[in-house]
Design a protein around this motif. Structure first.
Motif, PDB file in Angstrom:
ATOM      1  N   ALA A 281       1.266  49.770  29.832  1.00 15.22           N
ATOM      2  CA  ALA A 281       2.729  49.752  29.857  1.00 15.22           C
ATOM      3  C   ALA A 281       3.302  49.284  28.522  1.00 15.22           C
ATOM      4  N   SER A 356       1.142  50.108  35.835  1.00 16.79           N
ATOM      5  CA  SER A 356       1.609  50.556  34.516  1.00 16.79           C
ATOM      6  C   SER A 356       2.985  51.214  34.612  1.00 16.79           C
ATOM      7  N   ASP A 360       6.133  49.514  32.884  1.00 20.57           N
ATOM      8  CA  ASP A 360       6.756  50.296  31.811  1.00 20.57           C
ATOM      9  C   ASP A 360       8.262  50.419  32.029  1.00 20.57           C
TER      10      ASP A 360
END
Length: 488
Positions: A281, A356, A360
């Motif tokens: 991320a 992730s 992110d």
């Protein structure tokens, strides 16, 4: 019955479309005849008629489909002699035979070579019944008692009569309310208000379905768990370190080995998924270019779309043998391909896109002005990430980790195929263990009587798992809401 329900649904939908057209046409015709402007657009009048046709009819259909099987089973089960129930071991097993035979009789009549007259004259001769039902794919493993066979015929006949009455009631409701709403159309009718109120009520009812479903799930788990704890002591269940269901009395049903296996596998999975998911991320949000990001993020998120059974096969065929041959056996820590490490690593791979992607999005939600201010003070990009971006995004990231932990705790297929089914307390990650979800599945499969503690324990396990994951979700939401920063 399925075909009948499908047909009635199609008919009601056709009447709904027809009601919309006729309602709209009548509104225009009444407006032209009385030389009066309509209060609402013509489409709202059509919507009103269509809603009165469809909504009450579908509500009646849904309630009928829910109530009819319960009423039929209650009536038929009360007519079954107690001697047959004692011989079979449980009334639920007898009713299962009744339903299976009734479905087979439906298939016989539906195949075209068997008439209702043949069915009425058919008697419970075992060889005759078994051969006829076997011809349509219904296998019977024991003799068919005359009372059970007659109960199956009654079950089928009552079901057919109920379905016929249901279809008539649904059609009459749709036609009657549709005609009533059509006749009450006038230019002064507030069709838009009626239509929007109707739709608002539908949306509120739809939202209540989710709430009622949750309450139903909790209620079913709670009531069956209470029934279980009346049979088996709660103290032994929560504090015993032995899981040994015997199915013939004298069982030890301690949850501690299952909880340990669940937490151990989840810990290994999160130990892999959390750092990898977080680093992915950070790279995608702060370092990767737009072209790489547009390719890498969807490619990583594709892992989330792979069925868990495929991950289980990967653990069973590839990861398990590799860990056994290259790590466990050479070091003398284990000799089985099924282990906590196998299931944990594969589950961690499954959780990577989950962590992730959420992380992110959270990192990207940090305003660019905070980055620019850090750079303006002379900080490097890595210092900005460590001292500005990560502290700002930390509550959301922690919430993502806890949600991923809930997902790991509830996983079943990967554990079944990767970790095995042995309930034990051990710190060796290369030994086979099992989790709560695996035992829920195993306890509800087989021919064990439903009222036995070996079957009811599945509900106690489910309630424990529900409370555990609910607690994690509440903690995650609390952290996110308490420490979340609001940015413009």
């Amino acid at each position: 019955m399925t075909t009948s329900v499908s047909a009635i649904v199609i008919i009601v939908l056709a009447l709904t479309a027809l009601g919309y057209i006729l309602g709209r046409q009548r509104a225009l015709a009444v407006s032209d005849r009385e030389k009066t402007k309509l209060h609402s657009l013509p489409g709202y009048y059509g919507q009103t008629v269509a809603l009165y046709v469809a909504v009450p009819a579908f509500l009646l259909l849904g309630v009928w489909l829910f109530v009819q099987p319960i009423a039929i089973e209650s009536q038929i089960s009360s007519d079954i002699p107690q001697s047959i129930v004692d011989q079979s071991g449980a009334k639920s097993l007898v009713m299962a035979d009744v339903r299976r035979i009734a479905n087979g009789l439906d298939l016989l009549v539906g195949s075209g070579g068997f008439t209702e007259t043949d069915l009425a004259n058919m008697r419970a001769d075992f060889s005759n019944v078994r051969s006829r039902l076997a011809s349509v794919g219904v296998a019977l493993g024991s003799d068919v008692q005359p009372a059970v066979f007659e109960a199956a015929k009654s079950y089928r006949n009552i079901g057919k009569a109920g379905s016929l009455i249901r279809n008539i009631a649904v059609l009459v409701t749709a036609l009657a309310l549709g005609a009533w709403s059509w006749f009450r159309i006038t230019p002064r009718m507030r069709a838009r208000n009626t239509s929007e109120t109707f739709i608002k009520s539908l949306l509120m009812g739809s939202s209540l379905i989710a709430i009622l479903t949750t309450l139903g799930i909790i209620g079913s788990l709670l009531f069956e768990s209470i029934h279980f704890f009346r049979i088996y002591p709660a103290r032994d269940f929560f504090f015993s370190a032995t899981w040994n269901p015997q199915f013939r009395g004298g069982s030890d049903l301690g949850i501690l080995p299952l909880l340990w296996g669940t937490l151990y596998v989840s810990f290994v999975a999160l130990a892999l998924a959390v750092p990898l998911g977080l680093m992915i991320a950070i790279y995608l949000a702060e370092y990767a270019g737009s072209s790489l990001r547009s390719f890498a993020k969807p490619a990583i998120e594709m892992l989330a779309g792979i069925p868990t059974i495929v991950y289980g096969l990967f653990a069973l065929i590839t990861v398990g043998p590799f860990i056994r041959d290259w790590i466990a056996q050479p070091t003398g820590l284990g000799s089985s391909s099924s282990s906590v490490m196998t299931a944990g690593l594969v589950m961690g791979i499954m959780l990577i896109p989950f962590i992730s992607s959420l992380s992110d999005d959270i990192i990207n939600a940090v305003p660019q002005s905070m980055r620019d201010g850090s750079y303006g003070l002379g900080a490097t990009q890595s210092e900005t990430i460590r001292k500005v971006i990560m502290p700002a995004a930390l509550p959301g990231i922690v919430g993502a980790f806890l949600l991923a932990a809930s997902r790991a705790i509830g996983e079943t297929m990967i554990v079944v195929m990767g970790a095995g089914a042995s309930a034990r307390l051990s710190v060796n990650p290369f030994e086979a263990m099992t989790t709560v979800t695996v035992k829920i599945v195993s306890q509800l499969t087989g021919d064990t009587e439903f009222a036995s503690p070996e079957t009811l324990v599945a509900f106690a396990l489910g309630l424990t798992l529900f409370v555990f994951t609910l607690g994690l979700n509440i903690i995650a939401l609390y952290i996110v809401r308490k420490y979340r920063e609001q940015y413009e």
